[in-house]
Design a protein around this motif. Structure first.
Motif, PDB file in Angstrom:
ATOM      1  N   UNK A 115       0.937  -1.150   0.056  1.00  0.00           N
ATOM      2  CA  UNK A 115      -0.009  -0.125  -0.050  1.00  0.00           C
ATOM      3  C   UNK A 115       1.033   1.367   0.093  1.00  0.00           C
ATOM      4  N   UNK A 116       0.165   2.500  -0.369  1.00  0.00           N
ATOM      5  CA  UNK A 116       1.205   3.610  -0.448  1.00  0.00           C
ATOM      6  C   UNK A 116       0.239   4.912   0.078  1.00  0.00           C
ATOM      7  N   UNK A 117       1.069   5.560   0.884  1.00  0.00           N
ATOM      8  CA  UNK A 117       0.484   6.704   1.304  1.00  0.00           C
ATOM      9  C   UNK A 117       1.467   8.059   0.741  1.00  0.00           C
ATOM     10  N   UNK A 118       0.834   8.894  -0.117  1.00  0.00           N
ATOM     11  CA  UNK A 118       1.623   9.910  -0.697  1.00  0.00           C
ATOM     12  C   UNK A 118       1.223  11.342   0.018  1.00  0.00           C
ATOM     13  N   UNK A 119       2.253  11.771   0.753  1.00  0.00           N
ATOM     14  CA  UNK A 119       2.124  13.090   1.685  1.00  0.00           C
ATOM     15  C   UNK A 119       2.610  14.205   0.595  1.00  0.00           C
ATOM     16  N   UNK A 120       1.428  15.143   0.155  1.00  0.00           N
ATOM     17  CA  UNK A 120       2.164  16.126  -0.583  1.00  0.00           C
ATOM     18  C   UNK A 120       2.754  15.977  -1.735  1.00  0.00           C
ATOM     19  N   UNK A 121       2.251  14.929  -2.871  1.00  0.00           N
ATOM     20  CA  UNK A 121       3.086  14.407  -4.064  1.00  0.00           C
ATOM     21  C   UNK A 121       3.474  15.429  -4.940  1.00  0.00           C
ATOM     22  N   UNK A 122       4.758  15.553  -5.198  1.00  0.00           N
ATOM     23  CA  UNK A 122       5.190  16.618  -6.205  1.00  0.00           C
ATOM     24  C   UNK A 122       5.262  15.860  -7.574  1.00  0.00           C
ATOM     25  N   UNK A 123       5.771  16.448  -8.757  1.00  0.00           N
ATOM     26  CA  UNK A 123       5.775  17.742  -8.874  1.00  0.00           C
ATOM     27  C   UNK A 123       4.197  18.269  -9.589  1.00  0.00           C
ATOM     28  N   UNK A 124       3.655  19.194  -9.185  1.00  0.00           N
ATOM     29  CA  UNK A 124       2.438  19.908  -9.868  1.00  0.00           C
ATOM     30  C   UNK A 124       2.980  20.375 -11.431  1.00  0.00           C
ATOM     31  N   UNK A 125       2.091  19.598 -12.243  1.00  0.00           N
ATOM     32  CA  UNK A 125       2.668  19.873 -13.525  1.00  0.00           C
ATOM     33  C   UNK A 125       2.587  21.234 -14.121  1.00  0.00           C
ATOM     34  N   UNK A 126       1.676  22.022 -13.032  1.00  0.00           N
ATOM     35  CA  UNK A 126       1.597  23.559 -13.583  1.00  0.00           C
ATOM     36  C   UNK A 126       2.524  24.479 -12.976  1.00  0.00           C
ATOM     37  N   UNK A 127       3.553  23.660 -12.343  1.00  0.00           N
ATOM     38  CA  UNK A 127       4.359  24.483 -11.821  1.00  0.00           C
ATOM     39  C   UNK A 127       6.103  23.659 -11.762  1.00  0.00           C
ATOM     40  N   UNK A 128       6.158  23.443 -13.075  1.00  0.00           N
ATOM     41  CA  UNK A 128       7.457  22.486 -13.196  1.00  0.00           C
ATOM     42  C   UNK A 128       8.719  23.216 -13.655  1.00  0.00           C
ATOM     43  N   UNK A 129       8.943  24.294 -12.728  1.00  0.00           N
ATOM     44  CA  UNK A 129      10.167  25.122 -12.766  1.00  0.00           C
ATOM     45  C   UNK A 129      10.754  25.332 -11.441  1.00  0.00           C
ATOM     46  N   UNK A 130      11.839  25.386 -11.328  1.00  0.00           N
ATOM     47  CA  UNK A 130      12.751  25.813 -10.130  1.00  0.00           C
ATOM     48  C   UNK A 130      12.200  26.846  -9.324  1.00  0.00           C
ATOM     49  N   UNK A 131      12.004  27.932 -10.178  1.00  0.00           N
ATOM     50  CA  UNK A 131      11.779  29.191  -9.577  1.00  0.00           C
ATOM     51  C   UNK A 131      10.461  28.991  -8.992  1.00  0.00           C
ATOM     52  N   UNK A 132       9.456  28.322  -9.530  1.00  0.00           N
ATOM     53  CA  UNK A 132       8.074  28.255  -9.179  1.00  0.00           C
ATOM     54  C   UNK A 132       8.227  27.397  -7.753  1.00  0.00           C
ATOM     55  N   UNK A 133       9.049  26.257  -7.938  1.00  0.00           N
ATOM     56  CA  UNK A 133       8.915  25.543  -6.637  1.00  0.00           C
ATOM     57  C   UNK A 133       9.736  26.108  -5.510  1.00  0.00           C
ATOM     58  N   UNK A 134      10.808  26.698  -5.895  1.00  0.00           N
ATOM     59  CA  UNK A 134      11.596  27.401  -4.605  1.00  0.00           C
ATOM     60  C   UNK A 134      10.396  28.300  -4.079  1.00  0.00           C
TER      61      UNK A 134
END
Length: 248
Positions: A115-134
């Motif tokens: 089984x799996x539990x994903x806590x806050x799974x990244x990456x949001x496809x609409x924010x796939x840049x380093x600047x957005x993620x930082x």
């Protein structure tokens, strides 16, 4: 400590007395951090399960490979470590980039995941840049418990800025949205209601992509539910993990 593929891998292991047949839970840390920030979750789960929290190669106390490992390489390292310590099958709980590692693990080692539990799974496809993620990470740091940013920064420094940056680049190029539809195991997506890194829209989309997915929102929590809301995680995890095993 365990020798894996020529690396020394450090892991924290629970010592609480539990039945020998109790489920095994492996905690998978996120980008740049280590098992240290999984400790609140580990302590909450340990009275009920056999809990392991490894430092993946390059992070925490484990050996530092010359090159930053990609998401598939980290999944391979996790599988190799599990084999070396005698874990045949386990439930995996990951936070942030740890969810990407779990998704990759599920595709290539399906027989070893229950089984799996994903806590806050990244990456949001609409924010796939380093600047957005930082930028989102900086916002999140203001919403976490006061001690959390210090734990994260210490881990980043231990991993090294260059390794952390290169691992971020690998994570940004990893299309978790292509892998989620092929995760066959029951999976819970958990999102903190104040998580700026994983918006509600992406959490809902990620859950829809999963064949056997369910979304749980933790009110008032930010991105690192494993650190800031371990009791909420335990309340969700226990009936989910115990579905195939009833404690005596």
């Amino acid at each position: 400590w365990t020798e894996v593929c020529g690396w020394r891998v450090h892991a924290r292991v629970s010592r609480d007395p539990v039945p020998p047949e109790a489920p095994i839970v492996v905690l998978v840390h996120g980008l740049g951090v280590s098992s240290r920030y999984m400790l609140p979750a580990a302590r909450a789960l340990a009275p009920h399960y056999r809990v392991y929290a490894p430092d993946l190669p390059g992070f925490g106390r484990s050996s530092k490979p010359r090159q930053a490992l990609t998401v598939p390489e980290l999944a391979d390292a996790l599988a190799a470590w599990m084999g070396r310590v005698g874990i045949g099958r386990a439930a995996l709980i990951g936070n942030s980039m740890g969810c990407q590692i779990i998704a990759d693990f599920a595709l290539r080692y399906p027989a070893r995941l229950t089984r799996a539990i994903l806590l806050g799974p990244t990456m949001d496809p609409r924010a796939r840049t380093a600047r957005q993620q930082i930028w989102r990470l900086l916002i999140d740091s203001t919403r976490e418990p006061p001690t959390q940013p210090f734990v994260v920064i210490a881990s980043y420094l231990r991993a090294g800025p260059l390794r952390t940056w290169r691992t971020l680049q690998h994570a940004l190029r990893d299309p978790i949205e292509d892998k989620l539809p092929r995760m066959a195991v029951p999976t819970i997506v958990m999102r903190g209601s104040r998580d700026p890194i994983v918006p509600q829209e992406w959490a809902e989309e990620a859950t829809r992509l999963l064949p056997r997915g369910r979304l749980v929102i933790v009110r008032g929590a930010a991105h690192t539910i494993n650190y800031s809301a371990p009791e909420a995680l335990l309340r969700v995890a226990r009936p989910f993990l115990d579905a195939d095993w009833q404690p005596g």
